[in-house]
Design a protein around this motif. Structure first.
Motif, PDB file in Angstrom:
ATOM      1  N   SER A   1     -37.643  23.275 -10.780  1.00 18.09           N
ATOM      2  CA  SER A   1     -38.906  23.248  -9.828  1.00 18.09           C
ATOM      3  C   SER A   1     -38.538  24.209  -8.492  1.00 18.09           C
ATOM      4  O   SER A   1     -38.771  23.968  -7.439  1.00 18.09           O
ATOM      5  CB  SER A   1     -39.161  21.940  -9.423  1.00 18.09           C
ATOM      6  N   TRP A   2     -37.916  25.616  -8.830  1.00 16.08           N
ATOM      7  CA  TRP A   2     -37.608  26.333  -7.658  1.00 16.08           C
ATOM      8  C   TRP A   2     -36.576  25.625  -6.626  1.00 16.08           C
ATOM      9  O   TRP A   2     -36.848  26.035  -5.576  1.00 16.08           O
ATOM     10  CB  TRP A   2     -38.823  26.766  -7.069  1.00 16.08           C
ATOM     11  N   PHE A   3     -35.755  24.960  -7.151  1.00 19.36           N
ATOM     12  CA  PHE A   3     -34.627  24.368  -6.191  1.00 19.36           C
ATOM     13  C   PHE A   3     -35.467  23.197  -5.376  1.00 19.36           C
ATOM     14  O   PHE A   3     -34.684  23.003  -4.060  1.00 19.36           O
ATOM     15  CB  PHE A   3     -33.649  25.343  -5.501  1.00 19.36           C
ATOM     16  N   GLN A   4     -36.356  22.968  -5.553  1.00 22.98           N
ATOM     17  CA  GLN A   4     -37.370  21.886  -4.348  1.00 22.98           C
ATOM     18  C   GLN A   4     -36.367  20.890  -4.272  1.00 22.98           C
ATOM     19  O   GLN A   4     -36.450  20.359  -3.168  1.00 22.98           O
ATOM     20  CB  GLN A   4     -38.672  21.566  -5.211  1.00 22.98           C
ATOM     21  N   ARG A   5     -36.082  20.080  -5.445  1.00 23.54           N
ATOM     22  CA  ARG A   5     -35.455  18.766  -5.246  1.00 23.54           C
ATOM     23  C   ARG A   5     -34.041  18.950  -4.631  1.00 23.54           C
ATOM     24  O   ARG A   5     -33.424  17.994  -3.820  1.00 23.54           O
ATOM     25  CB  ARG A   5     -35.339  18.102  -6.595  1.00 23.54           C
TER      26      ARG A   5
ATOM     27  N   ALA B   1     -46.246  16.200  -9.291  1.00 19.38           N
ATOM     28  CA  ALA B   1     -46.292  16.506  -7.889  1.00 19.38           C
ATOM     29  C   ALA B   1     -44.986  17.503  -7.567  1.00 19.38           C
ATOM     30  O   ALA B   1     -44.627  17.495  -6.631  1.00 19.38           O
ATOM     31  CB  ALA B   1     -46.291  15.288  -7.336  1.00 19.38           C
ATOM     32  N   GLU B   2     -44.648  18.383  -8.472  1.00 18.45           N
ATOM     33  CA  GLU B   2     -43.760  19.311  -8.188  1.00 18.45           C
ATOM     34  C   GLU B   2     -44.022  20.621  -7.892  1.00 18.45           C
ATOM     35  O   GLU B   2     -45.144  20.836  -8.163  1.00 18.45           O
ATOM     36  CB  GLU B   2     -42.711  19.310  -9.347  1.00 18.45           C
ATOM     37  N   THR B   3     -43.342  21.450  -7.434  1.00 17.25           N
ATOM     38  CA  THR B   3     -43.527  22.899  -7.185  1.00 17.25           C
ATOM     39  C   THR B   3     -43.287  23.614  -8.281  1.00 17.25           C
ATOM     40  O   THR B   3     -42.076  24.431  -8.411  1.00 17.25           O
ATOM     41  CB  THR B   3     -42.959  23.087  -5.909  1.00 17.25           C
ATOM     42  N   ASN B   4     -43.917  23.726  -9.134  1.00  9.35           N
ATOM     43  CA  ASN B   4     -43.824  24.610 -10.472  1.00  9.35           C
ATOM     44  C   ASN B   4     -45.031  24.815 -11.454  1.00  9.35           C
ATOM     45  O   ASN B   4     -45.885  24.019 -10.952  1.00  9.35           O
ATOM     46  CB  ASN B   4     -42.654  23.906 -11.445  1.00  9.35           C
TER      47      ASN B   4
ATOM     48  N   LEU C   1     -23.372  18.531 -11.752  1.00 12.14           N
ATOM     49  CA  LEU C   1     -24.281  18.849 -10.962  1.00 12.14           C
ATOM     50  C   LEU C   1     -25.420  17.633 -11.070  1.00 12.14           C
ATOM     51  O   LEU C   1     -26.127  17.239  -9.977  1.00 12.14           O
ATOM     52  CB  LEU C   1     -25.329  20.150 -11.493  1.00 12.14           C
ATOM     53  N   SER C   2     -25.265  17.074 -12.294  1.00 13.10           N
ATOM     54  CA  SER C   2     -26.171  15.838 -12.496  1.00 13.10           C
ATOM     55  C   SER C   2     -25.778  14.546 -11.577  1.00 13.10           C
ATOM     56  O   SER C   2     -26.668  13.800 -11.151  1.00 13.10           O
ATOM     57  CB  SER C   2     -26.355  15.306 -13.941  1.00 13.10           C
ATOM     58  N   ALA C   3     -24.601  14.556 -11.421  1.00 13.24           N
ATOM     59  CA  ALA C   3     -23.912  13.495 -10.403  1.00 13.24           C
ATOM     60  C   ALA C   3     -24.258  13.783  -8.937  1.00 13.24           C
ATOM     61  O   ALA C   3     -24.462  13.102  -8.177  1.00 13.24           O
ATOM     62  CB  ALA C   3     -22.499  13.556 -10.572  1.00 13.24           C
ATOM     63  N   GLY C   4     -24.118  15.275  -8.503  1.00 12.71           N
ATOM     64  CA  GLY C   4     -24.337  15.736  -7.213  1.00 12.71           C
ATOM     65  C   GLY C   4     -25.653  15.592  -6.832  1.00 12.71           C
ATOM     66  O   GLY C   4     -26.028  14.873  -5.716  1.00 12.71           O
ATOM     67  N   VAL C   5     -26.760  15.834  -7.385  1.00 16.66           N
ATOM     68  CA  VAL C   5     -28.109  15.891  -7.178  1.00 16.66           C
ATOM     69  C   VAL C   5     -28.749  14.393  -7.388  1.00 16.66           C
ATOM     70  O   VAL C   5     -29.550  13.872  -6.500  1.00 16.66           O
ATOM     71  CB  VAL C   5     -28.770  16.911  -7.923  1.00 16.66           C
ATOM     72  N   GLY C   6     -28.320  13.819  -8.510  1.00 12.31           N
ATOM     73  CA  GLY C   6     -28.654  12.572  -8.855  1.00 12.31           C
ATOM     74  C   GLY C   6     -29.812  12.553  -9.769  1.00 12.31           C
ATOM     75  O   GLY C   6     -31.033  12.672  -9.413  1.00 12.31           O
ATOM     76  N   ALA C   7     -29.563  12.379 -11.044  1.00 10.12           N
ATOM     77  CA  ALA C   7     -30.486  12.251 -11.943  1.00 10.12           C
ATOM     78  C   ALA C   7     -31.416  11.038 -11.818  1.00 10.12           C
ATOM     79  O   ALA C   7     -30.918  10.098 -11.483  1.00 10.12           O
ATOM     80  CB  ALA C   7     -30.004  12.359 -13.586  1.00 10.12           C
ATOM     81  N   THR C   8     -32.786  11.012 -11.991  1.00 10.29           N
ATOM     82  CA  THR C   8     -33.709   9.997 -11.570  1.00 10.29           C
ATOM     83  C   THR C   8     -34.535  10.072 -13.005  1.00 10.29           C
ATOM     84  O   THR C   8     -34.600  10.446 -14.180  1.00 10.29           O
ATOM     85  CB  THR C   8     -34.639  10.733 -10.517  1.00 10.29           C
TER      86      THR C   8
END
Length: 273
Positions: free
Chosen positions: A104-108, A125-128, A264-271
């Protein structure tokens, strides 16, 4: 130039192909192992900003870079056709856009709020663009996935099978600067996609098949254009020793990409969104 006999050898043992298959098998095994009573682990793998999604982004990004590099190198060679360069360059741009769309264009990552248009018209509701509403579903589910299935089966199964008895099929494809994956890579890829749908019970299990495709194409794009796996065109690295060393480095990089996706999944946080 690679001989016609070389295009028929079993490429399953090539480091690039073997490592791509091994990474996909490992991820499927991880999905099966995490399909227990606790849903958190499987969401960590398949959810938004999960391991699988980041792996897709990383693979698409590297594929775009490899295709761009191949385009530049082919342009420097005498007799390079405009259509061939347009196809390679165009694919590089398309894959790069797919990579950015995937996250999503680095939105999250940047924690940017979606504009009103996407809040109202995007299924998540994402920017993609791929999650824009189309009918009762999204552009991704109602259009893109169907195109992926048709193109994927044609490119990985139908055309390679035809090319075994009709070499002119391969010649026609390669004339446009494209390539056909070896069946030794395509069949395991397609089998793993089928197994992911049969073995995994999760609303986002389709992400596994998309990641398998990203890894598969990363391995076969590298193999075809850089070291001449299953192609009659001269690869960018024609020296056998250079190709062997480069293939070993590629195999190491592919495993490293999975490790980076995990981090990366740990750093950003998978939901579970």
């Amino acid at each position: 130039m690679v001989t016609s006999a070389a295009t028929k050898r079993n490429w399953l043992t090539h480091p690039a192909i073997a490592t791509g298959i091994a990474v996909n098998v490992f991820v499927l095994g991880l999905a099966v192992a995490w399909s227990g009573p606790d849903p958190k682990q499987l969401w960590r793998l398949l959810g938004e900003d999960g391991i699988v999604e980041w792996m897709q982004f990383l693979c698409f990004t590297v594929i775009a870079g490899l295709l761009a590099f191949a385009t530049v190198e082919r342009a420097r060679q005498p007799g390079a056709g405009r259509l061939e360069l347009l196809a390679l360059g165009g694919l590089s741009v398309v894959v790069a856009l797919a990579a950015i769309e995937e996250i999503s264009w680095f939105q999250r990552v940047l924690q940017v709020q979606s504009p009103d248009f996407f809040l109202q018209n995007n299924r998540q509701a994402e920017t993609n663009l791929h999650n824009l509403a189309v009918g009762s579903g999204s552009l991704h589910k109602n259009v893109i996935l169907k195109l992926i299935v048709i193109v994927g089966l044609t490119h990985n199964l139908v055309l390679p099978l035809l090319a075994r008895s009709r070499p002119a099929v391969r010649d026609f494809v390669e004339r446009f600067g494209l390539y056909l994956p070896p069946l030794a890579a395509s069949i395991p890829y397609l089998v793993l996609v089928i197994l992911s749908h049969l073995l995994i019970d999760h609303p986002r299990k389709g992400e596994l098949g998309e990641m398998f495709g990203a890894v598969h194409y990363l391995a076969t794009v590298f193999g075809a254009y850089f070291v001449g796996v299953a192609t009659r065109r001269a690869p960018l690295f024609e020296n056998a020793n250079d190709g062997r060393r480069l293939s070993t480095l590629f195999a190491m990089m592919l495993v490293f990409l999975l490790f980076v996706a995990w981090l990366l999944s740990a750093g950003v946080g998978a939901t579970g969104a």
